[in-house]
Design a protein around this motif. Sequence first.
Motif, PDB file in Angstrom:
ATOM      1  N   LYS A  94      25.247 -20.834  20.084  1.00  0.00           N
ATOM      2  CA  LYS A  94      24.579 -21.818  19.224  1.00  0.00           C
ATOM      3  C   LYS A  94      23.345 -22.393  19.922  1.00  0.00           C
ATOM      4  O   LYS A  94      22.303 -22.636  19.299  1.00  0.00           O
ATOM      5  CB  LYS A  94      25.563 -22.922  18.828  1.00  0.00           C
ATOM      6  CG  LYS A  94      26.454 -22.499  17.667  1.00  0.00           C
ATOM      7  CD  LYS A  94      27.777 -23.220  17.626  1.00  0.00           C
ATOM      8  CE  LYS A  94      27.687 -24.650  17.150  1.00  0.00           C
ATOM      9  NZ  LYS A  94      29.061 -25.221  16.990  1.00  0.00           N
ATOM     10  N   GLU A 110      29.505 -14.847  13.215  1.00  0.00           N
ATOM     11  CA  GLU A 110      30.523 -14.673  12.162  1.00  0.00           C
ATOM     12  C   GLU A 110      31.619 -13.721  12.632  1.00  0.00           C
ATOM     13  O   GLU A 110      32.798 -13.884  12.302  1.00  0.00           O
ATOM     14  CB  GLU A 110      29.884 -14.084  10.904  1.00  0.00           C
ATOM     15  CG  GLU A 110      29.210 -15.116  10.037  1.00  0.00           C
ATOM     16  CD  GLU A 110      28.905 -14.518   8.665  1.00  0.00           C
ATOM     17  OE1 GLU A 110      29.840 -13.969   8.027  1.00  0.00           O
ATOM     18  OE2 GLU A 110      27.729 -14.583   8.243  1.00  0.00           O
ATOM     19  N   ASN A 125      33.720 -15.442  15.160  1.00  0.00           N
ATOM     20  CA  ASN A 125      34.672 -16.315  14.463  1.00  0.00           C
ATOM     21  C   ASN A 125      35.885 -15.541  13.961  1.00  0.00           C
ATOM     22  O   ASN A 125      37.021 -16.004  14.040  1.00  0.00           O
ATOM     23  CB  ASN A 125      33.996 -17.027  13.288  1.00  0.00           C
ATOM     24  CG  ASN A 125      32.956 -18.032  13.752  1.00  0.00           C
ATOM     25  OD1 ASN A 125      32.900 -18.382  14.934  1.00  0.00           O
ATOM     26  ND2 ASN A 125      32.108 -18.485  12.839  1.00  0.00           N
ATOM     27  N   LYS A 175      19.966 -24.563   8.531  1.00  0.00           N
ATOM     28  CA  LYS A 175      21.153 -24.875   7.734  1.00  0.00           C
ATOM     29  C   LYS A 175      22.343 -24.040   8.226  1.00  0.00           C
ATOM     30  O   LYS A 175      23.454 -24.548   8.390  1.00  0.00           O
ATOM     31  CB  LYS A 175      20.865 -24.548   6.263  1.00  0.00           C
ATOM     32  CG  LYS A 175      21.564 -25.441   5.272  1.00  0.00           C
ATOM     33  CD  LYS A 175      21.051 -25.183   3.849  1.00  0.00           C
ATOM     34  CE  LYS A 175      21.194 -23.726   3.475  1.00  0.00           C
ATOM     35  NZ  LYS A 175      20.403 -23.368   2.258  1.00  0.00           N
ATOM     36  N   MET A 176      22.082 -22.779   8.445  1.00  0.00           N
ATOM     37  CA  MET A 176      23.143 -21.882   8.924  1.00  0.00           C
ATOM     38  C   MET A 176      23.674 -22.335  10.280  1.00  0.00           C
ATOM     39  O   MET A 176      24.876 -22.300  10.544  1.00  0.00           O
ATOM     40  CB  MET A 176      22.598 -20.453   9.069  1.00  0.00           C
ATOM     41  CG  MET A 176      22.319 -19.733   7.773  1.00  0.00           C
ATOM     42  SD  MET A 176      23.784 -19.543   6.702  1.00  0.00           S
ATOM     43  CE  MET A 176      24.714 -18.316   7.633  1.00  0.00           C
ATOM     44  N   LYS A 201      23.850 -25.247  11.495  1.00  0.00           N
ATOM     45  CA  LYS A 201      24.755 -26.400  11.339  1.00  0.00           C
ATOM     46  C   LYS A 201      26.136 -25.961  10.900  1.00  0.00           C
ATOM     47  O   LYS A 201      27.146 -26.527  11.303  1.00  0.00           O
ATOM     48  CB  LYS A 201      24.163 -27.390  10.328  1.00  0.00           C
ATOM     49  CG  LYS A 201      23.328 -28.467  11.012  1.00  0.00           C
ATOM     50  CD  LYS A 201      22.881 -29.555  10.056  1.00  0.00           C
ATOM     51  CE  LYS A 201      21.641 -30.221  10.617  1.00  0.00           C
ATOM     52  NZ  LYS A 201      20.653 -30.536   9.561  1.00  0.00           N
ATOM     53  N   LYS A 202      26.158 -24.934  10.057  1.00  0.00           N
ATOM     54  CA  LYS A 202      27.445 -24.461   9.523  1.00  0.00           C
ATOM     55  C   LYS A 202      28.315 -23.781  10.592  1.00  0.00           C
ATOM     56  O   LYS A 202      29.537 -23.737  10.463  1.00  0.00           O
ATOM     57  CB  LYS A 202      27.188 -23.434   8.407  1.00  0.00           C
ATOM     58  CG  LYS A 202      27.054 -24.068   7.032  1.00  0.00           C
ATOM     59  CD  LYS A 202      27.256 -22.986   5.986  1.00  0.00           C
ATOM     60  CE  LYS A 202      26.538 -23.326   4.689  1.00  0.00           C
ATOM     61  NZ  LYS A 202      26.337 -22.149   3.856  1.00  0.00           N
ATOM     62  N   LEU A 203      27.697 -23.219  11.575  1.00  0.00           N
ATOM     63  CA  LEU A 203      28.468 -22.409  12.560  1.00  0.00           C
ATOM     64  C   LEU A 203      29.532 -23.221  13.291  1.00  0.00           C
ATOM     65  O   LEU A 203      29.261 -24.241  13.867  1.00  0.00           O
ATOM     66  CB  LEU A 203      27.517 -21.768  13.566  1.00  0.00           C
ATOM     67  CG  LEU A 203      26.628 -20.627  13.051  1.00  0.00           C
ATOM     68  CD1 LEU A 203      25.752 -20.093  14.155  1.00  0.00           C
ATOM     69  CD2 LEU A 203      27.452 -19.526  12.434  1.00  0.00           C
TER      70      LEU A 203
END
Lengths: 430, 430, 430, 430
Positions: free
Chosen positions: D134, D182, D185, D425-426, D428-430
């Motif tokens: 990140k 992803e 994850n 935006k992405m 932040k989502k991670l």
Amino acid sequence: MTKIWQKSKSKSNSIIENYNTGDDYLMDLEIFPFDVQASTAHAEMLGLIGVLTNEEVKSLVDELDSILKNFQKGRIQIRVEDEDCHTVIENLLIKKLGNVGKKIHTGRSRNDQVLTAVRLYTVSKLREITEINKDVITHFIEFAENNKNIPLPGYTHTQQAMLSSFGHWSLSFVEGLINDQEIINKAVDINNQNPLGTAAGFGVSFPLDRVYTKKKLNFDKNIINSLFAQASRGKFESLTLESLSQVMLTLSRFATDMLFFTARETGFVKVSEDLTTGSSIMPQKKNLDSMELMRGNASVIFSHQLTVKNIPKGVISGYNRDLQLIKKPLIESLNIAQSSLEVVREFIKGITINQDVIGKAIKKDIFAVDMANEMVEKDGVSFRDAYVKVGQALEDVKEFNLEENIKSKKSLGSPGNLDLGYYKKMLKKL
Amino acid sequence: MTKIWQKSKSKSNSIIENYNTGDDYLMDLEIFPFDVQASTAHAEMLGLIGVLTNEEVKSLVDELDSILKNFQKGRIQIRVEDEDCHTVIENLLIKKLGNVGKKIHTGRSRNDQVLTAVRLYTVSKLREITEINKDVITHFIEFAENNKNIPLPGYTHTQQAMLSSFGHWSLSFVEGLINDQEIINKAVDINNQNPLGTAAGFGVSFPLDRVYTKKKLNFDKNIINSLFAQASRGKFESLTLESLSQVMLTLSRFATDMLFFTARETGFVKVSEDLTTGSSIMPQKKNLDSMELMRGNASVIFSHQLTVKNIPKGVISGYNRDLQLIKKPLIESLNIAQSSLEVVREFIKGITINQDVIGKAIKKDIFAVDMANEMVEKDGVSFRDAYVKVGQALEDVKEFNLEENIKSKKSLGSPGNLDLGYYKKMLKKL
Amino acid sequence: MTKIWQKSKSKSNSIIENYNTGDDYLMDLEIFPFDVQASTAHAEMLGLIGVLTNEEVKSLVDELDSILKNFQKGRIQIRVEDEDCHTVIENLLIKKLGNVGKKIHTGRSRNDQVLTAVRLYTVSKLREITEINKDVITHFIEFAENNKNIPLPGYTHTQQAMLSSFGHWSLSFVEGLINDQEIINKAVDINNQNPLGTAAGFGVSFPLDRVYTKKKLNFDKNIINSLFAQASRGKFESLTLESLSQVMLTLSRFATDMLFFTARETGFVKVSEDLTTGSSIMPQKKNLDSMELMRGNASVIFSHQLTVKNIPKGVISGYNRDLQLIKKPLIESLNIAQSSLEVVREFIKGITINQDVIGKAIKKDIFAVDMANEMVEKDGVSFRDAYVKVGQALEDVKEFNLEENIKSKKSLGSPGNLDLGYYKKMLKKL
Amino acid sequence: MTKIWQKSKSKSNSIIENYNTGDDYLMDLEIFPFDVQASTAHAEMLGLIGVLTNEEVKSLVDELDSILKNFQKGRIQIRVEDEDCHTVIENLLIKKLGNVGKKIHTGRSRNDQVLTAVRLYTVSKLREITEINKDVITHFIEFAENNKNIPLPGYTHTQQAMLSSFGHWSLSFVEGLINDQEIINKAVDINNQNPLGTAAGFGVSFPLDRVYTKKKLNFDKNIINSLFAQASRGKFESLTLESLSQVMLTLSRFATDMLFFTARETGFVKVSEDLTTGSSIMPQKKNLDSMELMRGNASVIFSHQLTVKNIPKGVISGYNRDLQLIKKPLIESLNIAQSSLEVVREFIKGITINQDVIGKAIKKDIFAVDMANEMVEKDGVSFRDAYVKVGQALEDVKEFNLEENIKSKKSLGSPGNLDLGYYKKMLKKL
């Protein structure tokens, strides 16, 4: 068509059958002629030991000859339901010769049949590859000779390091391919052992004359132990693919250099237009696609080599069907390596050197180590001190004359002492 | 400690430095003695060509000798900040000899230094492996001789197929290891070429006497082209690992057979208790862990071989730091293969055959093909018809006497014609 | 046929051209329909943003539709000189529609075309595989339910360890395949991103409506960065092959178990005859060839995955022709995994359990740990002491009733507490 | 030290023991704390179900806590004769607590112990990697923002193709790393399942409260089937290594670009000196060694992934010792990927762009496709005709203004329409 292992009209499961055959039957197009050759030797040998009469042998040999001719004329196909070339050939013999055809399989098994055909095929392909390799080496030597003292920056870490020359560069591929050829030769040796007569892996009671078949098929020697004959699968193919991998390592280095040397930012060499490809959207592009594919094809062969090794690993002694899957990576790799050598041969012939561009690209700090060495020689400074001194004042590095600098590198194998004669001698030996 | 490439006290970034060194400095513990050996030869040669005085050579050689002794006594460590063994050695020389120490690096580069040390190391390890391999072969021949006609079912597709014997089985490993040794020998040949004097890959102006260093270091011949010397990295290691992979294919087949033959359901052989391991939860277990690890270790070496090939692929000519990562898979693989051979040697000595169990396990349909062959010989039926006939009435297959059946397989390399003499002769030749 | 990048009648070199195309044009038979689909979406979008008129769009869409139909009827072939399916389709449009056909390539490149087609193809195949996988899971659950408490020895180190059951064994594949499906689902997600409109990797000036094409092609979302679209090659294929590798790990374990359980020495299960294959020389053989090929095919896919990763490694940003070689391992692997699942589905349906044989094969020391646990529970001995005690007197281990012993294993996921309901619930969720 | 499976003082064979342990005991230094954590949960659970008294639990938990502290202070070593961390910990408990220590192993096996520890360790490492990833993404976004419209030639086939920008280039890594995350994850999900309580693979009769241990160890859910727990080895590690491979594919592309962009012939960017390394012989060199090692390290991880898959392939259900060899490639790969991300983070911060050099390097034919597109837009020529026209007269291609040309690429994800907001935006989502 009847499978040769069918005893009765048992129901069959097409999902299973298709899975079992896969695309292996297509691979068998490559080994078909070698199975005919081995079948001929086997039939003759059965005659010699009295299992077949002379007439039986003659009709089998004649029919095998005519099968080969028909195959070469494209009149014989292998269909998925045939399973493999061995079945096609045996069935054709039975169809034509009846009872005599049913005798060809005496004292042999598909297990030693496929081994024999694949080994004969591999030796044959490796010899073709050897011829092309020698030709490529010849061209690289010629290129080195023609461009002996033409300067080329030598790189380490993708940075100009010390002065090299096109002669020096070209011979690095020559010495590579000579080393590679030694490994190909060893692969030929290991392949060139006769498995015919080892049957399913446990021998037979017939007193097969394996010395005859060995000689007839031009094998160097016999594989003695019949169980080892089976256990050799994956092993001789891996060595074969190792020899091809070695070639691909040499060629993919050539390819990578070509891509770097033809980039606009370097522009050291040009290749003739027929070696390039355009783009579907950018009208200006002239790309070296084949050089990129050569890098990729190296990866393909490396993985294929792994496949042929991983398949037999962890499998108990004796034939197991997994081994069938070794054929495809072997055949594909032999074809890729062969065509890669052919492509490189075209490229060496199509290179034009841009001396001007190179001259401008070489900056004087390429001579930093030469300067340090000069301090050592002339001023008696220790190398380590000279190194520090030059490093601290790179702006003082003097500009050497390119050709003189090349010639000054006198240590054996340096740009100024290429020993071209050595390579010509080695080439003759191969 | 000063890095030998440092010109000034520039700030350094520890994240980068640690990444660059990785655990490579630990690998250098294995090649340290060979770098001392090569440094000695290099110093002597610099004396011969007048770059060093006799006194300078003497003090360097003496100090190198004492460094080696200290290393062997465990008094020299390589720390991560040293980067590698080359730095440690050069720094020790400078510390002890001052200006003379600063002269050792004349006419060489770490690029040819590491190549020389790694090639010397590899040749040395391959020769150790050769000795163990010959010993293992000897034990397998002995085992074959002692258990020549002891029956063992032969398997295809993990199903009893035809009768084999322990002699037959054991010799399949002998012939495998003899083939493997031929490849090891070729790997020794390819390794055994002198890169010393090729410097950073572009030669030097000093008239290095490479024939002297070659001879002194017992190399077979010189690598001529200095750029190829660098380009050989990944290549000679891959061939080395190919030879080890071949050994592992043979040994992992032995391991897989052992696991199958010692399962309770087969129970054909037992191994002495000191070869087995217990379980942390099941008190009854006596497991053949080392045989399982041998299968796994085969996979490890196969992947390592791939690594050494994939690293140089797609990299331009000349030294690039990626190459450093080739050392670890090389060293690990040599150690694994060596210890695997040692383990198998222990196992052959520890096998007891359960003849009773085997006798009961063999069911008569293992003789189906023998019966078909008998029909061919006695009744003149074609093999294919005999095959169908026997297949349709398996219950009529007669029970052959085991030992007689073994002896009846007379074709060369069959259980009844093992040709033990051949293997003894081959062993002597190795 | 004209290559779409040809500006003039330049001479061409067939060695180079054949090398460049390789057998890639045959791979394009698989992705042809998806390129038609994407071309249709692209044409419609060009209409929406005013680059094409409604009439032009209509004629392109109609013609694409008819091309697809002709392709499905087998009337369109891709010849080596066509290079690929994109050229065939564009040339057919031009041949039929003239100038309008020449407009289809506006705002796109073969670089985003092939990416789009391959991603659509992969998603489609992964969905087919998902359906078969769910079916296989269903059959394994059914098998588990039907054979819930049928005893089966549990093995560690190929030695009987503790009692298991066919229900327990079967559900181990169910849980494996459910985990695998989760990874397939993630592979679908990663594949299911729209690259259309990223052109050669650097975007275009036309205001392409990428939201429209994304929606039309049922992609989940757009790949935004056009350079990443190209850089994603090798990456999404590797994840795809990872998901297939996971399936193959599960299935090859099933295959290995089947080969062990059907060996005569175990004989725990039989499979129906239509799943077996005969031998060309041994009339008695009924082999599980497809189970052996499944092990081998696992190795093939593992290596293919490596190929798709090694090809892009070390290659600079932007399209490079090496990437073309990624298609074949992708396509082959998808087909292998799909057929492997189909084969396993056949097998589960064809298994018969030999309860008697199993009953006899289980020896009482399989209960050693149960006995130790009993000592812990009843006598309050510590586990470690109980372990030693039982281990020293294995002959005293008592014989447990098989079914009772299975049922006594009450810990979640043990043979006596399978939680079948959990799997049924999971299956519904997939 | 006593091995926990030793029932008596049986003689042991050091060759076998050393082979069995290998360097696995060193790997256990990484998982030691996680085994303590799992042992604590196990002890507490044994208390909950009444197998241990509260006092016994307390003393075990306290002692485990003190073992952990001693380990963290470096006071506990694992010696080769200890075999592994599990033995060390159990032996320490027994030494300190006597009979109570002997009870910790009730209802568990080293088989589920090692699985639990490795899964906990992997999840923990993947989470650390996530944080760094990140951070790297954040830096790339920042770099993109700062250098949004700075021109950079876009390449295909190592040739200038179309204009790109540093913003565009930088975001290609951002989108890559987001995709990679992803997959990380998903690897976390698959790892994060509790195997504790599945014992040796066949469950136990104790009513273990697996819901408690799952919760206590923060696992997402339980692995239900105990045989699958064992069969999951190699599988979850392979997915873990797939996620790391994906990261390495992204990072090695960055590395390859950096090597190309910092070559003198391009010279597009410089990196700060503390990121570079010198040469032992060439005083002028400032090399990007870490970028080269990153390419090589990608190959290392790819091969390691293969190892973890090939080891379990072809092995029957249930624990087999081969699996031990999976730990090392897993641990090495996690460490390599983590440090590679850290190195790239340093690099992004250390890049200086040479705009002048780039300006001169860009030649006008980079605008050929723009010119063709202009013809399409302005003159209504079909793309294919415009393509041919421009291709035939490249000298007429006009010079576009660089920044304007960048901005003119308006299609989503083109250099002129980067959609930076999307990535923020992405992130932040991670």
